[in-house]
Design a protein around this motif. Structure first.
Motif, mmCIF file in Angstrom:
data_model
loop_
_atom_site.group_PDB
_atom_site.id
_atom_site.type_symbol
_atom_site.label_atom_id
_atom_site.label_comp_id
_atom_site.label_asym_id
_atom_site.label_seq_id
_atom_site.Cartn_x
_atom_site.Cartn_y
_atom_site.Cartn_z
ATOM 1 N N VAL A 129 72.020 3.413 19.197
ATOM 2 C CA VAL A 129 71.892 3.319 17.744
ATOM 3 C C VAL A 129 71.495 1.901 17.361
ATOM 4 O O VAL A 129 71.765 0.947 18.076
ATOM 5 C CB VAL A 129 73.216 3.698 17.043
ATOM 6 N N ASP B 173 71.813 3.100 11.367
ATOM 7 C CA ASP B 173 71.736 4.513 11.760
ATOM 8 C C ASP B 173 73.038 5.223 11.401
ATOM 9 O O ASP B 173 74.134 4.705 11.631
ATOM 10 C CB ASP B 173 71.490 4.638 13.261
ATOM 11 N N ALA C 161 77.731 4.238 8.911
ATOM 12 C CA ALA C 161 76.536 3.882 9.680
ATOM 13 C C ALA C 161 76.856 2.734 10.639
ATOM 14 O O ALA C 161 77.810 1.987 10.448
ATOM 15 C CB ALA C 161 75.400 3.483 8.736
#
Length: 376
Positions: free
Chosen positions: A199, A203, A86
């Motif tokens: 992002v 995320d 992420a």
């Protein structure tokens, strides 16, 4: 003489009387000849029956052998590690230097974000640290000289220096987080962002798998779980036909409530990356050793209660039925437990006798026994 003449006259007038008399004489002669042999035959038959009053069965004497017992477990292969990577900072994706399915090394950049004002904030944080370091050093010197610097002023400046250093560290990490790097050697299995996507921290961006080792996952019955331990060696056959071996790395301490089975994982080396993940596999895990008899499956019979077993002959010539448990099998043979260590197994005629019958056992040579077992 007169009687003879009368007989001749009678036969002359009635010739059929002579034919009847001759036929009667022949019948008497044949009957007397057949009766003797028939009686003799009956005598021989009775004598043969006396000798063959017990049913004959063919048996083979054999010794139980020590074999390894296995639990067969169906499951699937999976990578040793699957990690979803992420974003650790906000930003817009500006580069994706690695394509999906590519093998990557530890520390290799997978995705890059734009820098925005990160470098400017880094310089600002460095300047703030330098300023407070200078102030704190000067105040320490003055404090020691007894000048107009209180202890509270010195503590306040030190706190500002600590805060400035923390801000500098955050600015350095923010720049480092611009590049999403591989945490271990593996393959980039998926990437969910493309160039231009924005992002935020947290995320999802990519999925990395480590298939240098693969895991065969399955579930063992509760009766076998206690016989399997971490570190035990086992093997598995993949649906692709590949035979692999490895060590048990995990056995669940708690059974699944719905299936009453225990999860188990077999770890297999895959440095060459030639073993696929996500395919069906069958594990064979050793669960101990047991003495068993090697037999043909054709020798299995059922008793009146429907129990599967084997018929043997004891020392007195009586048929015994032993319930048998199949513990292993091959293309042509099975290994069963439940029989005495040395058994005279009925290999021909077991379907015509029952437990308790007395029989005449005929011991077969190994060659004859094999030929009889191979018959349908």
């Amino acid at each position: 003489m007169t009687a003879l003449n009368n007989l001749r006259d009678t036969i002359g007038r009635r010739p059929w009387i002579l034919a009847v008399a001759l036929a009667f004489a022949v019948a008497v002669w044949m009957g007397s000849g057949a009766l003797g042999p028939q009686r003799a035959s009956e005598g021989n038959f009775s004598s043969s029956n006396a000798d063959r009053s017990l049913p004959r069965v063919q048996v083979r004497s054999q010794q139980a052998e020590l074999i390894t017992r296995y639990a067969e477990v169906y499951g699937r292969t999976a990578p040793a590690r699957i990690v979803e990577l992420a974003a650790e900072t906000d930003g817009r994706v500006q580069a994706v230097p690695v394509e999906r399915g590519t093998r990557v090394r530890t520390g290799q950049v997978l995705i890059e974000l734009d820098s925005r004002d990160r470098f400017a904030r880094l310089e600002e944080a460095r300047a703030a640290v330098k300023r407070f370091e200078t102030e704190f050093a000067g105040q320490q010197r003055l404090f020691k000289e007894g000048s107009y610097v209180s202890e509270a002023d010195l503590a306040a400046t030190e706190a500002s220096l600590v805060a400035a250093r923390a801000e500098l560290k955050r600015a350095e990490l923010d720049i480092e987080y611009m590049s999403l790097r591989a945490p271990f050697n593996g393959y980039l299995a998926d990437r969910v962002v493309e160039i231009g996507a924005y992002v935020r921290a947290g995320d999802p961006m990519a999925t990395l798998v480590d298939n240098r080792k693969i895991i065969v996952e399955g579930s063992v019955p509760e009766q076998n779980a206690a016989q399997i331990g971490i570190g035990d060696q086992a093997e598995a056959t993949l649906v692709t036909g590949q035979l692999v071996s490895g060590r048990i790395r995990y056995v669940s301490p708690v059974a699944d409530q719905s299936t009453r089975t225990f999860a188990v994982e077999l770890e297999v080396d895959n440095q060459e990356a030639d073993l696929p993940a996500g395919v069906t596999a069958e594990m064979r895990i050793a669960t101990g050793q047991v003495y068993a008899q090697r037999l043909s499956p054709a020798l299995l019979t059922l008793d009146n209660a429907g129990t599967l077993g084997i018929k043997v002959v004891d020392k007195t010539g009586h048929v015994l039925f032993f319930p048998a448990e199949i513990v292993a099998s091959s293309d042509s043979d099975i290994w069963v437990t439940g029989l005495p260590e040395v058994s005279d197994v009925i290999i021909v005629g077991q379907g015509f006798v029952k437990a308790g019958d007395q029989v005449e056992p005929v011991f077969a040579s190994p060659e004859t026994a094999l030929a009889q077992e191979e018959q349908p």
